[in-house]
Motif scaffolding. Structure first.
Motif, PDB file in Angstrom:
ATOM      1  N   LEU A  35       0.840  -1.188   0.000  1.00 48.63           N
ATOM      2  CA  LEU A  35       0.000   0.000   0.000  1.00 48.63           C
ATOM      3  C   LEU A  35       0.878   1.242   0.000  1.00 48.63           C
ATOM      4  N   PHE A  36       0.420   2.251  -0.715  1.00 42.33           N
ATOM      5  CA  PHE A  36       1.090   3.543  -0.752  1.00 42.33           C
ATOM      6  C   PHE A  36       0.032   4.581  -0.406  1.00 42.33           C
ATOM      7  N   TYR A  37       0.229   5.344   0.658  1.00 41.26           N
ATOM      8  CA  TYR A  37      -0.823   6.258   1.075  1.00 41.26           C
ATOM      9  C   TYR A  37      -0.241   7.529   1.684  1.00 41.26           C
ATOM     10  N   LYS A  38      -1.070   8.565   1.675  1.00 44.33           N
ATOM     11  CA  LYS A  38      -0.672   9.863   2.205  1.00 44.33           C
ATOM     12  C   LYS A  38      -1.481  10.156   3.448  1.00 44.33           C
ATOM     13  N   LYS A  39      -0.786  10.584   4.500  1.00 45.95           N
ATOM     14  CA  LYS A  39      -1.434  10.943   5.747  1.00 45.95           C
ATOM     15  C   LYS A  39      -0.678  12.109   6.363  1.00 45.95           C
ATOM     16  N   ILE A  66       6.480  15.624  -3.831  1.00 44.06           N
ATOM     17  CA  ILE A  66       5.241  16.383  -3.685  1.00 44.06           C
ATOM     18  C   ILE A  66       5.579  17.817  -3.279  1.00 44.06           C
ATOM     19  N   VAL A  67       5.224  18.748  -4.143  1.00 45.01           N
ATOM     20  CA  VAL A  67       5.597  20.138  -3.897  1.00 45.01           C
ATOM     21  C   VAL A  67       4.398  21.064  -3.793  1.00 45.01           C
ATOM     22  N   ASP A  68       3.177  20.555  -3.904  1.00 45.87           N
ATOM     23  CA  ASP A  68       2.001  21.408  -3.791  1.00 45.87           C
ATOM     24  C   ASP A  68       0.886  20.659  -3.085  1.00 45.87           C
ATOM     25  N   ASP A  69      -0.094  21.426  -2.616  1.00 46.63           N
ATOM     26  CA  ASP A  69      -1.204  20.849  -1.857  1.00 46.63           C
ATOM     27  C   ASP A  69      -2.237  20.174  -2.746  1.00 46.63           C
ATOM     28  N   TYR A 124     -12.140   7.378   5.251  1.00 50.71           N
ATOM     29  CA  TYR A 124     -10.704   7.652   5.258  1.00 50.71           C
ATOM     30  C   TYR A 124      -9.938   6.650   6.117  1.00 50.71           C
ATOM     31  N   ARG A 125     -10.509   5.470   6.318  1.00 52.69           N
ATOM     32  CA  ARG A 125      -9.877   4.457   7.159  1.00 52.69           C
ATOM     33  C   ARG A 125      -9.705   3.163   6.374  1.00 52.69           C
ATOM     34  N   CYS A 129      -6.590   8.877   6.128  1.00 54.39           N
ATOM     35  CA  CYS A 129      -5.727   8.729   4.955  1.00 54.39           C
ATOM     36  C   CYS A 129      -6.318   9.535   3.806  1.00 54.39           C
ATOM     37  N   GLN A 130      -5.537  10.448   3.249  1.00 55.69           N
ATOM     38  CA  GLN A 130      -6.051  11.322   2.205  1.00 55.69           C
ATOM     39  C   GLN A 130      -6.195  10.605   0.873  1.00 55.69           C
ATOM     40  N   TRP A 131      -5.245   9.751   0.529  1.00 58.62           N
ATOM     41  CA  TRP A 131      -5.446   8.852  -0.596  1.00 58.62           C
ATOM     42  C   TRP A 131      -4.600   7.609  -0.392  1.00 58.62           C
TER      43      TRP A 131
END
Length: 358
Positions: free
Chosen positions: A56-60, A88-91, A298-299, A319-321
């Motif tokens: 899994l690869f995820y952003k938190k 990652i350089v931007d929101d 988001y879980r 988790c955002q994605w």
């Protein structure tokens, strides 16, 4: 006196190296020229990919993480790593999808085709530029096996114009005859096709498919849904296209079999503490013993088919994605700006807080 060691046959070395994870194979490339040629050979790369070590690869909270799915299903949190991710350089960065270990990440200034295991990245520029805004484009990313090519599909929501980027040629090309559609989410890749939900006004969304080989479009027949207010999400279950049909307190998962035939595969009740229209919306893996790794709002949770139990995984809230990918040696090909990230630090959850530079 010189000691003579027996030489292993190349076939034996091939099968021994296949057992190693990618980070170990990177070290083995430095052993000798023969090993380097073997590990970088296309036949070896594809054979290693076929082992399907899923992660899994995820952003938190603005930090990216990787996690071994096998370890996760065994309830072993020691395999989790947190990565300081300078790409990652931007929101506005968002993860579109994965194919053969490569991830497609869209940002304001371009698209990154990236292998999180080898840390090799290919930056792609072009497509739709100003005055088209970032959020006005829906994307899809996938692999086309006949041409051995990875493609990015960009659909402009304001005018339904479509462009396709070939990673092999490094060229964007326009595609015509895309139907009028209202796409709100990025597409889902499966077996040479990209799938989107076309959100029709005052009606259930259609399922639109894009053939990466022929670069043509079609519509997929939908399941015979039950009555009631519902929300739909696309997913993959048992290597087949599925659709999450979510009601107020439960989700039905329909799986597409051959000849446009749908079967009602799963019925899952929501946890008692769910809020509003929180729902199951994505699957990542199903194990041999009947455990499904899936997403609820988001879980991340594990659903056990044997006893219909639902267990939420610690540290996977908010988790955002999230995206699943297969650990691989596949490199982002093509003439784009290609480089290997070297400034990462991996924080191991071994309890001592140490960071290991890689």
């Amino acid at each position: 006196m010189d000691v003579q060691f027996p030489t292993l046959l190349p076939e034996i070395i091939f099968h021994i190296l296949l057992l190693l994870p990618v980070h170990s194979l990177f070290r083995c490339k430095s052993v000798c020229k023969d090993w380097y040629k073997l590990i970088t050979n296309e036949t070896f790369v594809k054979a290693h990919l076929a082992k399907k070590n899923k992660c899994l690869f995820y952003k938190k909270k603005d930090v990216l993480h990787t996690f071994s799915v096998n370890e996760l299903l065994l309830h072993n949190p020691m395999s989790k790593t947190s990565i300081n991710y300078p790409l990652i350089v931007d929101d506005f960065a968002r993860l579109v999808g994965s194919a053969n270990g490569l991830l497609c990440i869209v940002q304001l200034q371009g698209i990154s085709i990236y292998n999180p295991t080898t840390r090799i990245c290919n930056r792609v520029y072009g497509g739709f530029v100003s005055p088209v805004r970032h959020y006005e484009v829906c994307y899809g990313f996938g692999y086309e096996s006949h041409t051995d090519d990875y493609k990015v599909v960009a659909v402009c929501k304001t005018n339904n114009k479509v462009k396709v980027y070939s990673l092999k040629t490094g060229i964007w090309k326009k595609v015509t005859d895309f139907p009028d559609a209202n796409l709100l989410q990025d597409g889902l890749f499966l077996d040479g096709f990209i799938y989107w939900l076309d959100f029709l006004p005052n009606n259930l969304p259609n399922i639109v498919s894009f053939d990466l080989l022929k670069e043509t479009y079609n519509q997929v027949t939908q399941p015979p849904y039950h009555e009631g207010e519902k929300m739909l999400d696309l997913g993959v279950l048992e290597d087949r296209l599925c659709i999450f049909c979510s009601y107020a307190s439960f989700t039905n998962i329909w799986v597409l079999d051959g000849n446009d035939s749908w079967r009602n595969s799963l019925f899952i009740m929501y946890p008692q503490d769910h809020a509003g229209w929180d729902r199951f919306c994505q699957t990542y893996c199903i194990s041999n013993d009947g455990k499904i790794l899936l997403r609820f709002a988001y879980r991340i949770c594990i659903y056990d088919l044997n006893n219909s139990s639902l267990t939420f995984v610690n540290d996977f809230d908010d988790c955002q994605w999230v995206c699943s990918f297969d650990e691989s040696l596949v490199s982002p090909i093509g003439p784009g700006l290609r480089y290997r990230l070297r400034s990462w630090k991996v924080k191991s959850r071994m309890g001592d807080g140490r960071s290991i530079a890689i």
